[in-house]
Design a protein around this motif. Structure first.
Motif, PDB file in Angstrom:
ATOM      1  N   PRO A 195      -5.275   2.407   3.876  1.00  0.00           N
ATOM      2  CA  PRO A 195      -6.922   2.550   3.607  1.00  0.00           C
ATOM      3  C   PRO A 195      -7.240   1.027   3.486  1.00  0.00           C
ATOM      4  O   PRO A 195      -6.567   0.188   2.928  1.00  0.00           O
ATOM      5  N   VAL A 196      -8.512   0.850   3.995  1.00  0.00           N
ATOM      6  CA  VAL A 196      -9.315  -0.529   3.935  1.00  0.00           C
ATOM      7  C   VAL A 196     -10.285  -0.498   3.012  1.00  0.00           C
ATOM      8  O   VAL A 196     -11.236   0.137   3.165  1.00  0.00           O
ATOM      9  N   VAL A 197     -10.039  -1.175   1.898  1.00  0.00           N
ATOM     10  CA  VAL A 197     -11.202  -1.476   0.790  1.00  0.00           C
ATOM     11  C   VAL A 197     -11.394  -2.533   0.396  1.00  0.00           C
ATOM     12  O   VAL A 197     -10.532  -3.486   0.526  1.00  0.00           O
ATOM     13  N   GLY A 198     -12.710  -3.006  -0.091  1.00  0.00           N
ATOM     14  CA  GLY A 198     -12.782  -4.128  -0.699  1.00  0.00           C
ATOM     15  C   GLY A 198     -13.192  -3.799  -2.147  1.00  0.00           C
ATOM     16  O   GLY A 198     -12.739  -2.840  -2.651  1.00  0.00           O
ATOM     17  N   ALA A 199     -13.305  -4.970  -2.949  1.00  0.00           N
ATOM     18  CA  ALA A 199     -13.624  -4.840  -4.334  1.00  0.00           C
ATOM     19  C   ALA A 199     -14.808  -4.001  -4.526  1.00  0.00           C
ATOM     20  O   ALA A 199     -15.807  -4.460  -4.061  1.00  0.00           O
TER      21      ALA A 199
ATOM     22  N   GLU B 168      -8.883 -10.310  -5.279  1.00  0.00           N
ATOM     23  CA  GLU B 168      -9.403  -9.072  -5.925  1.00  0.00           C
ATOM     24  C   GLU B 168      -9.550  -7.844  -5.021  1.00  0.00           C
ATOM     25  O   GLU B 168      -9.159  -6.834  -5.459  1.00  0.00           O
ATOM     26  N   ALA B 169     -10.128  -8.430  -3.922  1.00  0.00           N
ATOM     27  CA  ALA B 169      -9.981  -6.955  -2.825  1.00  0.00           C
ATOM     28  C   ALA B 169      -8.776  -6.626  -2.485  1.00  0.00           C
ATOM     29  O   ALA B 169      -8.391  -5.604  -2.225  1.00  0.00           O
TER      30      ALA B 169
ATOM     31  N   ALA C 288      -7.350  -4.429  -5.267  1.00  0.00           N
ATOM     32  CA  ALA C 288      -8.056  -3.082  -4.931  1.00  0.00           C
ATOM     33  C   ALA C 288      -7.304  -1.908  -3.814  1.00  0.00           C
ATOM     34  O   ALA C 288      -7.322  -1.209  -4.111  1.00  0.00           O
ATOM     35  N   ALA C 289      -7.153  -2.875  -2.873  1.00  0.00           N
ATOM     36  CA  ALA C 289      -6.634  -2.215  -1.691  1.00  0.00           C
ATOM     37  C   ALA C 289      -5.239  -1.586  -2.193  1.00  0.00           C
ATOM     38  O   ALA C 289      -4.907  -0.598  -1.695  1.00  0.00           O
ATOM     39  N   VAL C 290      -4.593  -2.537  -2.848  1.00  0.00           N
ATOM     40  CA  VAL C 290      -3.214  -2.044  -3.114  1.00  0.00           C
ATOM     41  C   VAL C 290      -3.178  -0.870  -4.187  1.00  0.00           C
ATOM     42  O   VAL C 290      -2.482   0.278  -3.731  1.00  0.00           O
ATOM     43  N   GLN C 291      -4.051  -0.961  -4.980  1.00  0.00           N
ATOM     44  CA  GLN C 291      -3.978   0.239  -6.063  1.00  0.00           C
ATOM     45  C   GLN C 291      -4.887   1.407  -5.324  1.00  0.00           C
ATOM     46  O   GLN C 291      -4.253   2.708  -5.638  1.00  0.00           O
ATOM     47  N   GLU C 292      -5.469   1.427  -4.444  1.00  0.00           N
ATOM     48  CA  GLU C 292      -6.108   2.511  -3.743  1.00  0.00           C
ATOM     49  C   GLU C 292      -5.226   3.341  -2.837  1.00  0.00           C
ATOM     50  O   GLU C 292      -5.060   4.507  -2.682  1.00  0.00           O
ATOM     51  N   LEU C 293      -4.215   2.231  -2.126  1.00  0.00           N
ATOM     52  CA  LEU C 293      -3.264   2.881  -1.407  1.00  0.00           C
ATOM     53  C   LEU C 293      -2.269   3.720  -2.298  1.00  0.00           C
ATOM     54  O   LEU C 293      -1.707   4.817  -1.836  1.00  0.00           O
ATOM     55  N   GLU C 294      -1.935   3.112  -3.371  1.00  0.00           N
ATOM     56  CA  GLU C 294      -0.684   3.726  -4.357  1.00  0.00           C
ATOM     57  C   GLU C 294      -1.553   5.094  -4.842  1.00  0.00           C
ATOM     58  O   GLU C 294      -0.851   6.268  -4.795  1.00  0.00           O
ATOM     59  N   ARG C 295      -2.755   5.358  -5.087  1.00  0.00           N
ATOM     60  CA  ARG C 295      -3.425   6.525  -5.447  1.00  0.00           C
ATOM     61  C   ARG C 295      -3.572   7.571  -4.252  1.00  0.00           C
ATOM     62  O   ARG C 295      -3.454   8.747  -4.362  1.00  0.00           O
TER      63      ARG C 295
END
Length: 321
Positions: free
Chosen positions: A15-19, A204-205, A208-215
């Motif tokens: 996933p590619v996400v930002g903060a 921060e971004a 956020a990307a690491v947390q989103e990937l884990e989820r």
């Protein structure tokens, strides 16, 4: 497939996400056979024209957070998580094709009675929104496409592994190969693939990307949604006639802003000219140092171009009522 292509393919599935920007709200929109997560910002003033943002493969509505915040006071922003991505569950019918995703966007706009909107799309979302604008011109005031995934005769080398996700059995091989990879390693890989200059990613971004990937890796449908959507892109590239994406681009009536990055490793910079010729009422913004997600990498530059585009289109009467 070479050993260098395998890591790139796995990276492309991250996933590619930002903060997330302060002040954002999330809600669920229930439709028949479909539930969509919707990210929004409270409008700065009442009566602003509505805008809808659609992300690319592996992305989410959060890809648009920075741009949405910078367009406060210009549009009333909402961004969708496409079915199977972000916080949206898969569709009941299992349709992850470009047409299926476009149908989800159309059904949402019809149900919410928000059209016509200023419609934005990135990568796969650019293909989706092109199809929406061609099929339902009544729903689209303007169209803004950031590195849209439109068919290329000579595909970017770094985009080939993403297409290979659509091949039966390949995803299983990717998962075995990457079993020992940490989330941080995966995210660094995708940032290198999607950003012209990965150093622009803030700590921060990145977190956020690491947390989103884990989820997302914990979701039972994560790989299935990625694989089926990748297959949907490949299928859309092979369609000809009136269903072909370039033919549909020629049918788009809405004024269109095209944004291309000179360091894009997934959508060729050389396609900018073809796109400018295909969309009948278009203007082109090229960013030589940007990668695949210019709205995340250079949000202020893209926001300024969008503001000028919407103001000029409004003055010329091209947006309609």
């Amino acid at each position: 497939m070479s050993s260098t292509e395998l890591p790139a393919a796995i990276a492309s599935a991250v996933p590619v996400v930002g903060a997330a920007a302060e002040g954002e709200q999330m809600r669920s929109a229930g439709l028949a056979g479909l539930t969509l997560a919707v990210r929004s910002r409270p409008p700065a003033v009442q009566g602003l024209p509505p805008a809808l943002y659609v992300h690319g493969l592996g992305g989410s509505s959060q890809n648009w957070s920075s741009l949405m915040a910078l367009l406060d006071g210009v549009v009333d922003s909402e961004a969708l998580d496409l079915p199977g991505f972000g916080d949206s569950p898969p569709p009941d019918d299992g349709d992850f094709s470009i047409t299926g995703h476009a149908r989800a966007v159309i059904r949402y706009l019809d149900a919410q009675d928000r059209g016509p909107v200023h419609l934005f799309g990135n990568s796969m979302g650019g293909a989706v929104t092109t199809r929406v604008a061609a099929l339902r011109p009544d729903l689209v005031r303007t169209l803004t496409l950031v590195s849209p995934a439109l068919p290329e005769l000579r595909v970017q080398r770094d985009a080939v592994p993403t297409a290979l996700l659509a091949v039966p059995g390949v995803t299983r091989a990717f998962r075995r190969l990457s079993r020992e990879w940490t989330p941080e390693q995966r995210v660094r890989g995708v940032m290198g693939l999607c950003y012209g200059d990965p150093s622009r990613v803030t700590p921060e971004a990145f977190r956020a990307a690491v947390q989103e990937l884990e989820r997302r890796l914990a979701l039972p449908y994560f790989w299935d949604a990625m694989t089926r959507s990748a297959r949907g892109i490949v299928d859309a590239y092979t369609l000809g006639g009136q269903h072909g994406l370039w033919r549909q681009a020629e049918r788009v009536l809405a004024p269109t802003l095209l944004v291309y990055g000179g360091r894009d490793r997934l959508v060729a910079y050389r396609m900018a000219g073809k796109a400018a010729r295909a969309f009948r009422d278009s203007r082109l913004l090229t960013l030589p140092d940007a990668g695949h997600v210019a709205m995340m990498e250079y949000p202020h530059t893209v926001a300024r171009a969008v503001r000028e585009f919407l103001a000029d289109t409004d003055e010329s009467g091209g947006m309609g009522s």
